[in-house]
Design an enzyme around this catalytic site. Structure first.
Site, PDB file in Angstrom:
ATOM      1  N   SER A   1       0.832  -1.211   0.000  1.00  0.00           N
ATOM      2  CA  SER A   1       0.000   0.000   0.000  1.00  0.00           C
ATOM      3  C   SER A   1       0.859   1.250   0.000  1.00  0.00           C
ATOM      4  O   SER A   1       2.031   1.218   0.370  1.00  0.00           O
ATOM      5  CB  SER A   1      -0.886   0.037   1.244  1.00  0.00           C
TER       6      SER A   1
HETATM    7  N1  SAH Z   1       0.504  -5.800   4.395  1.00  0.00           N
HETATM    8  C1  SAH Z   1       1.088  -5.976   3.087  1.00  0.00           C
HETATM    9  C2  SAH Z   1       0.079  -5.680   1.988  1.00  0.00           C
HETATM   10  C3  SAH Z   1      -0.003  -6.791   1.009  1.00  0.00           C
HETATM   11  S1  SAH Z   1      -1.326  -6.768  -0.135  1.00  0.00           S
HETATM   12  C4  SAH Z   1       2.366  -5.193   2.934  1.00  0.00           C
HETATM   13  O1  SAH Z   1       2.697  -4.409   3.835  1.00  0.00           O
HETATM   14  O2  SAH Z   1       3.066  -5.372   1.934  1.00  0.00           O
HETATM   15  C5  SAH Z   1      -2.451  -7.936   0.579  1.00  0.00           C
HETATM   16  C6  SAH Z   1      -1.953  -9.338   0.785  1.00  0.00           C
HETATM   17  O3  SAH Z   1      -3.048 -10.120   1.280  1.00  0.00           O
HETATM   18  C7  SAH Z   1      -1.465 -10.048  -0.462  1.00  0.00           C
HETATM   19  O4  SAH Z   1      -0.136 -10.457  -0.253  1.00  0.00           O
HETATM   20  C8  SAH Z   1      -2.397 -11.261  -0.610  1.00  0.00           C
HETATM   21  O5  SAH Z   1      -1.739 -12.414  -1.103  1.00  0.00           O
HETATM   22  C9  SAH Z   1      -2.865 -11.452   0.831  1.00  0.00           C
HETATM   23  N2  SAH Z   1      -4.114 -12.172   1.025  1.00  0.00           N
HETATM   24  C10 SAH Z   1      -5.249 -12.131   0.270  1.00  0.00           C
HETATM   25  N3  SAH Z   1      -6.190 -12.942   0.800  1.00  0.00           N
HETATM   26  C11 SAH Z   1      -5.651 -13.515   1.918  1.00  0.00           C
HETATM   27  C12 SAH Z   1      -6.132 -14.448   2.899  1.00  0.00           C
HETATM   28  N4  SAH Z   1      -7.362 -14.977   2.876  1.00  0.00           N
HETATM   29  N5  SAH Z   1      -5.287 -14.786   3.906  1.00  0.00           N
HETATM   30  C13 SAH Z   1      -4.036 -14.292   3.979  1.00  0.00           C
HETATM   31  N6  SAH Z   1      -3.523 -13.419   3.071  1.00  0.00           N
HETATM   32  C14 SAH Z   1      -4.328 -13.027   2.058  1.00  0.00           C
END
Ligand code: SAH
Length: 212
Positions: free
Chosen positions: A59
Protein backbone atom coordinates in the site's frame (compact mmCIF):
# COMPACT_ATOMS: atom_id res chain seq x y z
CA UNK A 1 18.55 6.44 -0.23
CA UNK A 2 18.78 10.10 0.64
CA UNK A 3 17.75 11.32 4.04
CA UNK A 4 15.93 14.18 2.36
CA UNK A 5 13.58 11.72 0.62
CA UNK A 6 12.52 10.29 3.99
CA UNK A 7 11.95 13.77 5.40
CA UNK A 8 9.93 14.75 2.36
CA UNK A 9 7.69 11.69 2.73
CA UNK A 10 7.08 12.52 6.41
CA UNK A 11 6.14 16.09 5.45
CA UNK A 12 3.73 14.76 2.80
CA UNK A 13 2.08 12.45 5.34
CA UNK A 14 1.72 15.31 7.85
CA UNK A 15 0.08 17.48 5.19
CA UNK A 16 -2.34 14.64 4.39
CA UNK A 17 -3.41 14.55 8.06
CA UNK A 18 -1.21 11.98 9.82
CA UNK A 19 -0.49 13.48 13.24
CA UNK A 20 0.94 10.61 15.33
CA UNK A 21 4.66 11.23 15.90
CA UNK A 22 5.08 7.56 16.83
CA UNK A 23 3.66 6.44 13.49
CA UNK A 24 5.67 9.02 11.53
CA UNK A 25 8.84 7.99 13.36
CA UNK A 26 8.18 4.33 12.45
CA UNK A 27 7.65 5.24 8.77
CA UNK A 28 10.92 7.16 8.80
CA UNK A 29 12.91 4.37 10.42
CA UNK A 30 11.60 1.21 8.75
CA UNK A 31 13.37 1.15 5.40
CA UNK A 32 10.62 0.66 2.78
CA UNK A 33 13.35 -0.09 0.20
CA UNK A 34 13.91 -3.46 1.90
CA UNK A 35 10.33 -4.49 1.15
CA UNK A 36 10.03 -3.70 -2.57
CA UNK A 37 11.61 -5.39 -5.62
CA UNK A 38 14.99 -4.03 -6.82
CA UNK A 39 13.58 -2.10 -9.77
CA UNK A 40 11.08 -0.33 -7.49
CA UNK A 41 13.62 0.78 -4.86
CA UNK A 42 14.05 4.21 -6.44
CA UNK A 43 10.34 4.84 -5.76
CA UNK A 44 10.34 3.45 -2.21
CA UNK A 45 10.10 6.87 -0.53
CA UNK A 46 7.31 8.17 -2.73
CA UNK A 47 3.74 8.13 -1.42
CA UNK A 48 2.58 5.54 -3.96
CA UNK A 49 1.58 1.85 -3.85
CA UNK A 50 4.14 -0.44 -5.55
CA UNK A 51 3.93 -3.95 -7.05
CA UNK A 52 5.52 -6.69 -4.90
CA UNK A 53 5.01 -9.64 -7.25
CA UNK A 54 2.21 -12.20 -7.57
CA UNK A 55 -0.22 -9.47 -8.65
CA UNK A 56 -0.10 -7.97 -5.15
CA UNK A 57 0.86 -4.49 -3.97
CA UNK A 58 2.43 -2.81 -0.97
CA UNK A 59 0.00 0.00 0.00
CA UNK A 60 1.01 3.63 -0.31
CA UNK A 61 2.69 4.96 2.86
CA UNK A 62 -0.29 7.27 3.57
CA UNK A 63 -2.66 4.28 3.77
CA UNK A 64 -0.24 2.30 5.96
CA UNK A 65 0.20 5.34 8.25
CA UNK A 66 -3.56 5.93 8.39
CA UNK A 67 -4.38 2.30 9.28
CA UNK A 68 -1.55 2.17 11.82
CA UNK A 69 -2.82 5.40 13.43
CA UNK A 70 -6.38 3.98 13.63
CA UNK A 71 -5.01 0.85 15.29
CA UNK A 72 -3.54 2.96 18.14
CA UNK A 73 -0.64 0.55 18.72
CA UNK A 74 0.68 0.20 22.28
CA UNK A 75 3.95 -1.50 23.28
CA UNK A 76 3.43 -5.26 23.68
CA UNK A 77 0.03 -5.24 21.95
CA UNK A 78 -0.62 -8.65 20.45
CA UNK A 79 -1.60 -7.92 16.86
CA UNK A 80 -2.94 -10.22 14.16
CA UNK A 81 -2.28 -9.03 10.60
CA UNK A 82 -3.99 -10.61 7.61
CA UNK A 83 -2.07 -10.30 4.32
CA UNK A 84 1.66 -10.27 5.13
CA UNK A 85 2.58 -9.39 1.52
CA UNK A 86 5.98 -7.72 1.55
CA UNK A 87 5.98 -7.66 5.37
CA UNK A 88 6.25 -3.85 5.50
CA UNK A 89 3.11 -3.30 7.62
CA UNK A 90 4.16 -6.14 9.94
CA UNK A 91 7.64 -4.63 10.31
CA UNK A 92 6.14 -1.23 11.23
CA UNK A 93 3.95 -2.79 13.91
CA UNK A 94 6.97 -4.68 15.19
CA UNK A 95 8.98 -1.42 15.26
CA UNK A 96 6.20 0.10 17.41
CA UNK A 97 6.76 -2.65 19.97
CA UNK A 98 3.87 -4.98 19.11
CA UNK A 99 4.02 -8.77 19.06
CA UNK A 100 2.97 -9.46 15.50
CA UNK A 101 1.23 -12.57 14.11
CA UNK A 102 0.76 -12.38 10.36
CA UNK A 103 -0.91 -14.68 7.81
CA UNK A 104 -0.27 -14.79 4.05
CA UNK A 105 -2.02 -17.00 1.48
CA UNK A 106 0.56 -16.73 -1.34
CA UNK A 107 3.42 -19.20 -0.90
CA UNK A 108 5.80 -17.05 -2.99
CA UNK A 109 5.25 -13.95 -0.85
CA UNK A 110 5.38 -16.01 2.34
CA UNK A 111 8.72 -17.56 1.33
CA UNK A 112 10.29 -14.28 0.32
CA UNK A 113 9.24 -12.67 3.60
CA UNK A 114 10.81 -15.56 5.55
CA UNK A 115 14.11 -14.80 3.78
CA UNK A 116 13.78 -11.08 4.43
CA UNK A 117 13.02 -11.64 8.13
CA UNK A 118 16.22 -13.62 8.38
CA UNK A 119 18.21 -10.87 6.69
CA UNK A 120 16.69 -8.06 8.78
CA UNK A 121 16.60 -10.13 11.99
CA UNK A 122 12.88 -9.48 12.49
CA UNK A 123 10.91 -11.39 15.10
CA UNK A 124 7.45 -11.80 13.62
CA UNK A 125 5.28 -14.93 13.67
CA UNK A 126 4.13 -15.77 10.16
CA UNK A 127 1.87 -18.47 8.82
CA UNK A 128 0.92 -19.62 5.35
CA UNK A 129 -2.84 -20.04 5.01
CA UNK A 130 -6.29 -18.52 4.78
CA UNK A 131 -6.43 -15.53 7.10
CA UNK A 132 -10.23 -15.20 6.86
CA UNK A 133 -10.45 -17.78 9.66
CA UNK A 134 -7.97 -15.86 11.83
CA UNK A 135 -5.30 -17.61 13.92
CA UNK A 136 -7.02 -19.22 16.85
CA UNK A 137 -3.89 -20.70 18.48
CA UNK A 138 -2.71 -17.31 19.71
CA UNK A 139 -6.10 -15.59 20.19
CA UNK A 140 -7.33 -13.34 21.71
CA UNK A 141 -5.61 -10.33 20.11
CA UNK A 142 -5.52 -6.68 21.17
CA UNK A 143 -5.81 -5.60 17.55
CA UNK A 144 -6.55 -7.16 14.16
CA UNK A 145 -5.50 -5.41 10.94
CA UNK A 146 -6.50 -6.66 7.51
CA UNK A 147 -4.56 -5.34 4.51
CA UNK A 148 -6.79 -6.83 1.81
CA UNK A 149 -10.44 -5.98 1.20
CA UNK A 150 -13.46 -8.07 2.02
CA UNK A 151 -17.22 -7.89 1.27
CA UNK A 152 -17.95 -8.38 4.99
CA UNK A 153 -15.95 -8.72 8.21
CA UNK A 154 -14.96 -12.38 8.68
CA UNK A 155 -16.79 -13.75 11.73
CA UNK A 156 -13.70 -15.28 13.35
CA UNK A 157 -12.21 -11.82 13.98
CA UNK A 158 -14.98 -10.89 16.43
CA UNK A 159 -14.34 -13.95 18.59
CA UNK A 160 -10.53 -13.72 18.36
CA UNK A 161 -10.50 -10.10 19.59
CA UNK A 162 -10.06 -9.05 23.24
CA UNK A 163 -12.67 -6.86 24.91
CA UNK A 164 -11.43 -3.29 24.37
CA UNK A 165 -9.67 -4.45 21.20
CA UNK A 166 -9.93 -3.05 17.67
CA UNK A 167 -10.24 -4.36 14.12
CA UNK A 168 -9.20 -2.21 11.14
CA UNK A 169 -10.36 -3.61 7.78
CA UNK A 170 -11.28 -2.27 4.32
CA UNK A 171 -14.84 -3.36 3.44
CA UNK A 172 -16.65 -2.87 0.13
CA UNK A 173 -16.89 -4.16 -3.42
CA UNK A 174 -14.01 -5.03 -5.77
CA UNK A 175 -13.44 -1.43 -6.85
CA UNK A 176 -13.76 0.69 -3.76
CA UNK A 177 -13.84 0.18 -0.04
CA UNK A 178 -14.28 2.06 3.19
CA UNK A 179 -11.93 1.59 6.11
CA UNK A 180 -13.95 0.18 8.98
CA UNK A 181 -12.84 0.43 12.57
CA UNK A 182 -14.58 -1.90 14.99
CA UNK A 183 -14.09 -1.59 18.74
CA UNK A 184 -15.20 -4.46 20.96
CA UNK A 185 -16.88 -2.78 23.95
CA UNK A 186 -18.22 -5.88 25.70
CA UNK A 187 -18.65 -9.53 24.72
CA UNK A 188 -21.34 -8.65 22.17
CA UNK A 189 -21.39 -4.87 21.87
CA UNK A 190 -19.32 -3.21 19.14
CA UNK A 191 -18.71 0.39 18.12
CA UNK A 192 -18.17 0.98 14.37
CA UNK A 193 -16.68 3.88 12.44
CA UNK A 194 -15.72 4.13 8.78
CA UNK A 195 -13.65 6.27 6.42
CA UNK A 196 -14.38 6.26 2.67
CA UNK A 197 -12.29 5.92 -0.49
CA UNK A 198 -9.77 3.11 -0.28
CA UNK A 199 -8.71 0.53 -2.83
CA UNK A 200 -7.15 -2.79 -1.82
CA UNK A 201 -6.47 -6.15 -3.44
CA UNK A 202 -9.13 -8.75 -2.50
CA UNK A 203 -9.07 -10.89 0.65
CA UNK A 204 -9.54 -14.32 -0.89
CA UNK A 205 -10.74 -17.13 1.34
CA UNK A 206 -13.55 -19.08 2.91
CA UNK A 207 -15.04 -16.00 4.65
CA UNK A 208 -13.93 -13.33 2.13
CA UNK A 209 -14.02 -13.18 -1.69
CA UNK A 210 -14.26 -16.64 -3.24
CA UNK A 211 -11.79 -15.88 -6.07
CA UNK A 212 -9.12 -13.33 -7.08
N1 SAH B 1 0.50 -5.80 4.39
C1 SAH B 1 1.09 -5.98 3.09
C2 SAH B 1 0.08 -5.68 1.99
C3 SAH B 1 0.00 -6.79 1.01
S1 SAH B 1 -1.33 -6.77 -0.14
C4 SAH B 1 2.37 -5.19 2.93
O1 SAH B 1 2.70 -4.41 3.84
O2 SAH B 1 3.07 -5.37 1.93
C5 SAH B 1 -2.45 -7.94 0.58
C6 SAH B 1 -1.95 -9.34 0.78
O3 SAH B 1 -3.05 -10.12 1.28
C7 SAH B 1 -1.46 -10.05 -0.46
O4 SAH B 1 -0.14 -10.46 -0.25
C8 SAH B 1 -2.40 -11.26 -0.61
O5 SAH B 1 -1.74 -12.41 -1.10
C9 SAH B 1 -2.86 -11.45 0.83
N2 SAH B 1 -4.11 -12.17 1.03
C10 SAH B 1 -5.25 -12.13 0.27
N3 SAH B 1 -6.19 -12.94 0.80
C11 SAH B 1 -5.65 -13.51 1.92
C12 SAH B 1 -6.13 -14.45 2.90
N4 SAH B 1 -7.36 -14.98 2.88
N5 SAH B 1 -5.29 -14.79 3.91
C13 SAH B 1 -4.04 -14.29 3.98
N6 SAH B 1 -3.52 -13.42 3.07
C14 SAH B 1 -4.33 -13.03 2.06
Amino acid sequence: MLNSQRKELIETLRKKGITSDLVLDAIKNVNREDFVPDIMKIHAWEDVPLPIGNGQTISQPYTVAFMTSLLDVKKNDKILEIGTGSGYQAALLNYLGAQVYSIERSIELYNSFLKLMDKLQLRIMVRLGDGTIGWNDFAPYDKIIVTASSPTIPKSYFSQLKIGGKIVIPIGDRFQQEMQVVEKLTGNDYKMESYPNFKFVPLVGIDGWKSE
